[in-house]
Design an enzyme around this catalytic site. Structure first.
Site, PDB file in Angstrom:
ATOM      1  N   SER A  75     -18.741 -16.544  -6.365  1.00  0.00           N
ATOM      2  CA  SER A  75     -17.814 -16.645  -5.232  1.00  0.00           C
ATOM      3  C   SER A  75     -17.846 -18.087  -4.741  1.00  0.00           C
ATOM      4  O   SER A  75     -18.787 -18.833  -5.047  1.00  0.00           O
ATOM      5  CB  SER A  75     -18.292 -15.713  -4.114  1.00  0.00           C
ATOM      6  OG  SER A  75     -17.581 -15.932  -2.925  1.00  0.00           O
ATOM      7  N   TYR A  87     -25.133 -12.608   1.728  1.00  0.00           N
ATOM      8  CA  TYR A  87     -24.104 -12.550   0.681  1.00  0.00           C
ATOM      9  C   TYR A  87     -24.078 -13.874  -0.092  1.00  0.00           C
ATOM     10  O   TYR A  87     -24.062 -13.884  -1.333  1.00  0.00           O
ATOM     11  CB  TYR A  87     -22.728 -12.257   1.302  1.00  0.00           C
ATOM     12  CG  TYR A  87     -21.597 -12.180   0.297  1.00  0.00           C
ATOM     13  CD1 TYR A  87     -21.518 -11.122  -0.613  1.00  0.00           C
ATOM     14  CD2 TYR A  87     -20.603 -13.164   0.246  1.00  0.00           C
ATOM     15  CE1 TYR A  87     -20.490 -11.043  -1.541  1.00  0.00           C
ATOM     16  CE2 TYR A  87     -19.569 -13.097  -0.668  1.00  0.00           C
ATOM     17  CZ  TYR A  87     -19.509 -12.031  -1.561  1.00  0.00           C
ATOM     18  OH  TYR A  87     -18.494 -11.966  -2.480  1.00  0.00           O
TER      19      TYR A  87
HETATM   20  N1  NAP Z   1     -12.179 -10.410  -2.857  1.00  0.00           N
HETATM   21  C1  NAP Z   1     -12.680 -11.592  -2.651  1.00  0.00           C
HETATM   22  O1  NAP Z   1     -12.205 -12.331  -1.786  1.00  0.00           O
HETATM   23  C2  NAP Z   1     -13.814 -12.099  -3.501  1.00  0.00           C
HETATM   24  C3  NAP Z   1     -14.142 -13.459  -3.389  1.00  0.00           C
HETATM   25  C4  NAP Z   1     -15.198 -13.942  -4.140  1.00  0.00           C
HETATM   26  C5  NAP Z   1     -15.908 -13.117  -4.962  1.00  0.00           C
HETATM   27  N2  NAP Z   1     -15.576 -11.795  -5.047  1.00  0.00           N
HETATM   28  C6  NAP Z   1     -16.395 -10.939  -5.913  1.00  0.00           C
HETATM   29  O2  NAP Z   1     -15.553 -10.276  -6.832  1.00  0.00           O
HETATM   30  C7  NAP Z   1     -16.156  -9.050  -7.213  1.00  0.00           C
HETATM   31  C8  NAP Z   1     -15.125  -7.930  -7.117  1.00  0.00           C
HETATM   32  O3  NAP Z   1     -14.822  -7.723  -5.745  1.00  0.00           O
HETATM   33  P1  NAP Z   1     -13.389  -7.254  -5.231  1.00  0.00           P
HETATM   34  O4  NAP Z   1     -12.909  -8.294  -4.302  1.00  0.00           O
HETATM   35  O5  NAP Z   1     -12.537  -6.828  -6.334  1.00  0.00           O
HETATM   36  O6  NAP Z   1     -13.853  -6.021  -4.291  1.00  0.00           O
HETATM   37  P2  NAP Z   1     -13.576  -4.462  -4.366  1.00  0.00           P
HETATM   38  O7  NAP Z   1     -12.122  -4.172  -4.431  1.00  0.00           O
HETATM   39  O8  NAP Z   1     -14.356  -3.889  -3.217  1.00  0.00           O
HETATM   40  O9  NAP Z   1     -14.249  -4.047  -5.744  1.00  0.00           O
HETATM   41  C9  NAP Z   1     -15.637  -3.931  -5.886  1.00  0.00           C
HETATM   42  C10 NAP Z   1     -15.937  -3.074  -7.094  1.00  0.00           C
HETATM   43  O10 NAP Z   1     -17.362  -2.973  -7.245  1.00  0.00           O
HETATM   44  C11 NAP Z   1     -17.680  -1.621  -7.495  1.00  0.00           C
HETATM   45  N3  NAP Z   1     -19.035  -1.323  -7.037  1.00  0.00           N
HETATM   46  C12 NAP Z   1     -19.593  -1.518  -5.828  1.00  0.00           C
HETATM   47  N4  NAP Z   1     -20.863  -1.076  -5.799  1.00  0.00           N
HETATM   48  C13 NAP Z   1     -21.112  -0.576  -7.045  1.00  0.00           C
HETATM   49  C14 NAP Z   1     -22.228   0.030  -7.653  1.00  0.00           C
HETATM   50  N5  NAP Z   1     -23.378   0.225  -6.982  1.00  0.00           N
HETATM   51  N6  NAP Z   1     -22.134   0.434  -8.939  1.00  0.00           N
HETATM   52  C15 NAP Z   1     -20.979   0.255  -9.631  1.00  0.00           C
HETATM   53  N7  NAP Z   1     -19.894  -0.330  -9.119  1.00  0.00           N
HETATM   54  C16 NAP Z   1     -19.958  -0.726  -7.827  1.00  0.00           C
HETATM   55  C17 NAP Z   1     -16.637  -0.810  -6.724  1.00  0.00           C
HETATM   56  O11 NAP Z   1     -16.461   0.450  -7.335  1.00  0.00           O
HETATM   57  P3  NAP Z   1     -17.021   1.857  -6.833  1.00  0.00           P
HETATM   58  O12 NAP Z   1     -17.033   1.796  -5.326  1.00  0.00           O
HETATM   59  O13 NAP Z   1     -16.048   2.838  -7.395  1.00  0.00           O
HETATM   60  O14 NAP Z   1     -18.370   1.951  -7.441  1.00  0.00           O
HETATM   61  C18 NAP Z   1     -15.392  -1.663  -6.957  1.00  0.00           C
HETATM   62  O15 NAP Z   1     -14.775  -1.310  -8.166  1.00  0.00           O
HETATM   63  C19 NAP Z   1     -17.384  -8.877  -6.326  1.00  0.00           C
HETATM   64  O16 NAP Z   1     -18.542  -9.278  -7.030  1.00  0.00           O
HETATM   65  C20 NAP Z   1     -17.121  -9.821  -5.178  1.00  0.00           C
HETATM   66  O17 NAP Z   1     -18.300 -10.268  -4.551  1.00  0.00           O
HETATM   67  C21 NAP Z   1     -14.536 -11.280  -4.351  1.00  0.00           C
END
Ligand code: NAP
Length: 248
Positions: A142, A155
């Protein structure tokens, strides 16, 4: 034809946001996907959508905090598709709050999912990659893996750890001549369900305001696709992808 055609890709956190968008992008380019997360209804719907569009996908319900389940995920992929070309190590949570709130359970959870989950997935897929002398690990860090800001301390710590793990893995694989590529992807604000993991009302409100500039998850999916598409003798090691108007 894209060289993503027929590549076998595991995506953790495929049930929403960046993982789901990446699954759709790579499926459209002919990848064979294994979709992993905890919510089975979401995974099944996505699998059905991909298959209806002519793509190939299977799913596996996993909690990334279980090393045993991650090993089963790798074994399932090898049984279904015979190899693992790419891991998109994407599952993550962001329950941010000021340290003074002492949300110890949330610190534990972030460390378990964002750090241990990333390591367990790497441990599960790399043995077969090393044997084949081919593979690609794509870790989702991130902008919080490069910056530190109040309220994001734990985080940011987990995302700095992901960046360190990416670079350490890269050096070790390069040294061992395994031909495994490593890409550390650092998005800025992206529309997804991530903010739903914030339990602190004030923090959530502040982040919702910050996320007004968020870009669609498919922007990150395209960058991931670009990294995979490169010839095998080149590795895109680091990508920071912000909304054009994001300052920090
Ligand atoms: N969105 C942003 O602005 C942003 C920015 C920088 C980095 N990121 C990173 O990008 C990645 C994806 O995030 P996103 O933004 O797409 O968020 P999101 O829509 O909340 O997706 C997160 C995913 O992680 C899965 N997850 C959470 N806990 C889990 C567990 N214990 N076991 C298996 N799966 C799990 C969730 O699925 P289930 O709940 O179905 O398990 C969901 O599919 C993350 O690592 C996040 O830190 C996001």
């Amino acid at each position: 034809m894209s060289n993503i055609q027929d590549q076998v890709v595991i995506i953790t956190g495929a049930s929403s946001g960046i993982g789901e968008a990446t699954a759709k992008e790579l499926a459209s380019k002919g990848a064979k996907l294994v979709l992993a997360a905890r919510r089975e209804d979401r995974l099944k719907k996505l699998q059905d959508e991909i298959q209806a569009a002519g793509g190939q996908a299977r799913y596996q319900v996993v909690d990334v905090t279980s090393y045993e389940q991650m090993q089963e995920l790798a074994a399932f992929t090898l049984r279904e598709f015979g190899k693992i070309d790419v891991l998109v190590n994407n599952a993550g949570i962001m329950p941010q709050a000021f340290l003074s709130k002492n949300k110890v359970d949330e610190w534990d959870r972030m460390i378990d999912v964002n750090i241990k989950g990333v390591l367990y997935a790497i441990a599960a897929v790399t043995p077969s990659m090393r044997e084949r002398k081919s593979g690609h690990i794509i870790n989702l860090s991130s902008v919080a893996g490069h910056n530190i800001y109040p309220g994001g301390t734990v985080y940011c710590g987990t995302k700095h750890a992901v960046k360190a793990i990416s670079e350490g893995l890269r050096q070790e694989e390069a040294m061992s001549g395994t031909s495994i590529r490593v890409t550390n992807v650092s998005p800025g604000a992206v529309s997804s369900e991530l903010l739903e993991t914030i339990s602190d009302p004030e923090m959530k409100e502040g982040m919702e305001d910050f996320y007004k500039v968020a870009i669609d998850a498919d922007r990150i999916a395209r960058a991931i696709s670009f990294a995979i598409e490169q010839p095998s003798d080149v590795a895109i090691n680091e990508m920071i992808i912000r909304p054009t108007v994001q300052v920090g």
